[in-house]
Write a protein that holds these residues in place. Structure first.
Motif, PDB file in Angstrom:
ATOM      1  N   THR A  35      -6.117  -1.832   9.298  1.00 17.90           N
ATOM      2  CA  THR A  35      -5.879  -3.110   9.950  1.00 17.90           C
ATOM      3  C   THR A  35      -6.562  -3.192  11.308  1.00 17.90           C
ATOM      4  O   THR A  35      -6.636  -4.256  11.905  1.00 17.90           O
ATOM      5  N   TYR A  36      -7.109  -2.085  11.778  1.00 18.42           N
ATOM      6  CA  TYR A  36      -7.768  -2.046  13.074  1.00 18.42           C
ATOM      7  C   TYR A  36      -9.276  -2.262  12.910  1.00 18.42           C
ATOM      8  O   TYR A  36      -9.766  -2.488  11.810  1.00 18.42           O
ATOM      9  N   ALA A  37     -10.021  -2.153  13.986  1.00 16.43           N
ATOM     10  CA  ALA A  37     -11.443  -2.512  13.995  1.00 16.43           C
ATOM     11  C   ALA A  37     -12.310  -1.680  13.057  1.00 16.43           C
ATOM     12  O   ALA A  37     -13.368  -2.129  12.639  1.00 16.43           O
ATOM     13  N   ASP A  67       8.766  -0.550   3.378  1.00 15.20           N
ATOM     14  CA  ASP A  67       7.809  -0.273   4.441  1.00 15.20           C
ATOM     15  C   ASP A  67       6.973   0.936   4.034  1.00 15.20           C
ATOM     16  O   ASP A  67       7.511   2.033   3.864  1.00 15.20           O
ATOM     17  N   TRP A  68       5.679   0.705   3.871  1.00 20.79           N
ATOM     18  CA  TRP A  68       4.730   1.746   3.486  1.00 20.79           C
ATOM     19  C   TRP A  68       3.995   2.193   4.744  1.00 20.79           C
ATOM     20  O   TRP A  68       3.119   1.487   5.243  1.00 20.79           O
ATOM     21  N   ARG A  69       4.373   3.340   5.286  1.00 15.85           N
ATOM     22  CA  ARG A  69       3.747   3.878   6.499  1.00 15.85           C
ATOM     23  C   ARG A  69       2.485   4.620   6.073  1.00 15.85           C
ATOM     24  O   ARG A  69       2.534   5.534   5.238  1.00 15.85           O
ATOM     25  N   VAL A  70       1.331   4.212   6.637  1.00 16.37           N
ATOM     26  CA  VAL A  70       0.047   4.802   6.257  1.00 16.37           C
ATOM     27  C   VAL A  70      -0.748   5.212   7.498  1.00 16.37           C
ATOM     28  O   VAL A  70      -0.484   4.742   8.603  1.00 16.37           O
ATOM     29  N   ARG A  71      -1.719   6.077   7.280  1.00 13.14           N
ATOM     30  CA  ARG A  71      -2.639   6.513   8.337  1.00 13.14           C
ATOM     31  C   ARG A  71      -4.059   6.293   7.840  1.00 13.14           C
ATOM     32  O   ARG A  71      -4.398   6.662   6.714  1.00 13.14           O
ATOM     33  N   ILE A  81       2.578  -1.201   6.106  1.00  9.33           N
ATOM     34  CA  ILE A  81       2.434  -2.328   5.199  1.00  9.33           C
ATOM     35  C   ILE A  81       3.846  -2.691   4.747  1.00  9.33           C
ATOM     36  O   ILE A  81       4.496  -1.904   4.064  1.00  9.33           O
ATOM     37  N   ARG A  82       4.340  -3.845   5.192  1.00  5.51           N
ATOM     38  CA  ARG A  82       5.705  -4.268   4.854  1.00  5.51           C
ATOM     39  C   ARG A  82       5.651  -5.258   3.693  1.00  5.51           C
ATOM     40  O   ARG A  82       5.000  -6.294   3.780  1.00  5.51           O
ATOM     41  N   ILE A 100       2.590  -4.178  10.260  1.00  6.19           N
ATOM     42  CA  ILE A 100       3.236  -3.756  11.501  1.00  6.19           C
ATOM     43  C   ILE A 100       2.321  -2.710  12.141  1.00  6.19           C
ATOM     44  O   ILE A 100       1.965  -1.730  11.489  1.00  6.19           O
ATOM     45  N   ASP A 101       1.921  -2.916  13.396  1.00  7.92           N
ATOM     46  CA  ASP A 101       0.999  -1.964  14.025  1.00  7.92           C
ATOM     47  C   ASP A 101       1.701  -0.685  14.452  1.00  7.92           C
ATOM     48  O   ASP A 101       2.907  -0.526  14.268  1.00  7.92           O
ATOM     49  N   ASP A 102       0.947   0.234  15.053  1.00  6.42           N
ATOM     50  CA  ASP A 102       1.493   1.539  15.432  1.00  6.42           C
ATOM     51  C   ASP A 102       2.472   1.477  16.599  1.00  6.42           C
ATOM     52  O   ASP A 102       3.127   2.456  16.908  1.00  6.42           O
ATOM     53  N   HIS A 103       2.603   0.305  17.236  1.00  8.94           N
ATOM     54  CA  HIS A 103       3.578   0.131  18.318  1.00  8.94           C
ATOM     55  C   HIS A 103       4.800  -0.648  17.863  1.00  8.94           C
ATOM     56  O   HIS A 103       5.654  -1.001  18.675  1.00  8.94           O
ATOM     57  N   GLY A 104       4.882  -0.969  16.557  1.00 11.68           N
ATOM     58  CA  GLY A 104       6.020  -1.688  16.026  1.00 11.68           C
ATOM     59  C   GLY A 104       5.905  -3.202  16.118  1.00 11.68           C
ATOM     60  O   GLY A 104       6.863  -3.910  15.817  1.00 11.68           O
TER      61      GLY A 104
END
Length: 113
Positions: A35-37, A67-71, A81-82, A100-104
């Protein structure tokens, strides 16, 4: 709390979600990319949480949030990914996907599947 279940996989999620364009149809948006650049496509699953945790009852409206937490392996950043799925009488009606970004921070609605 993030629980890693060896049986869950990102393959359970669709490759694309769809955004309605009014009378012009639907636009597919890739789901499994950063989701980032960096826009990396190498995501690894860190864990999945589900609310409610118990099984569906099979009657009436039953919302489920996963909630799928990915890296991203390319840039190293994490995000979620919610997937908010609505079931009616045990049958899936639709799923709304947001990021949802890494800062919530909720980055908003991405699309549906």
């Amino acid at each position: 709390m993030w629980s890693v279940n060896g049986q869950r996989s990102l393959d359970e999620l669709p490759d694309k979600v769809f955004v309605p364009l009014g009378r012009r149809g639907m636009e597919p948006i890739p789901l499994k990319e950063c989701t980032y650049a960096c826009d990396g496509k190498e995501l690894s699953l860190l864990g999945v949480t589900r609310t409610p945790e118990e099984e569906l009852q099979g009657h009436g409206l039953e919302p489920v949030v996963e909630d799928w937490r990915v890296r991203c392996e390319r840039c190293g950043r994490e995000f979620t990914i919610r997937c908010k799925t609505r079931y009616v009488d045990g049958e899936r009606v639709d799923t709304v996907v947001s990021i949802i970004d890494d800062h919530g921070n909720d980055l908003g609605w991405l699309g549906n599947y």
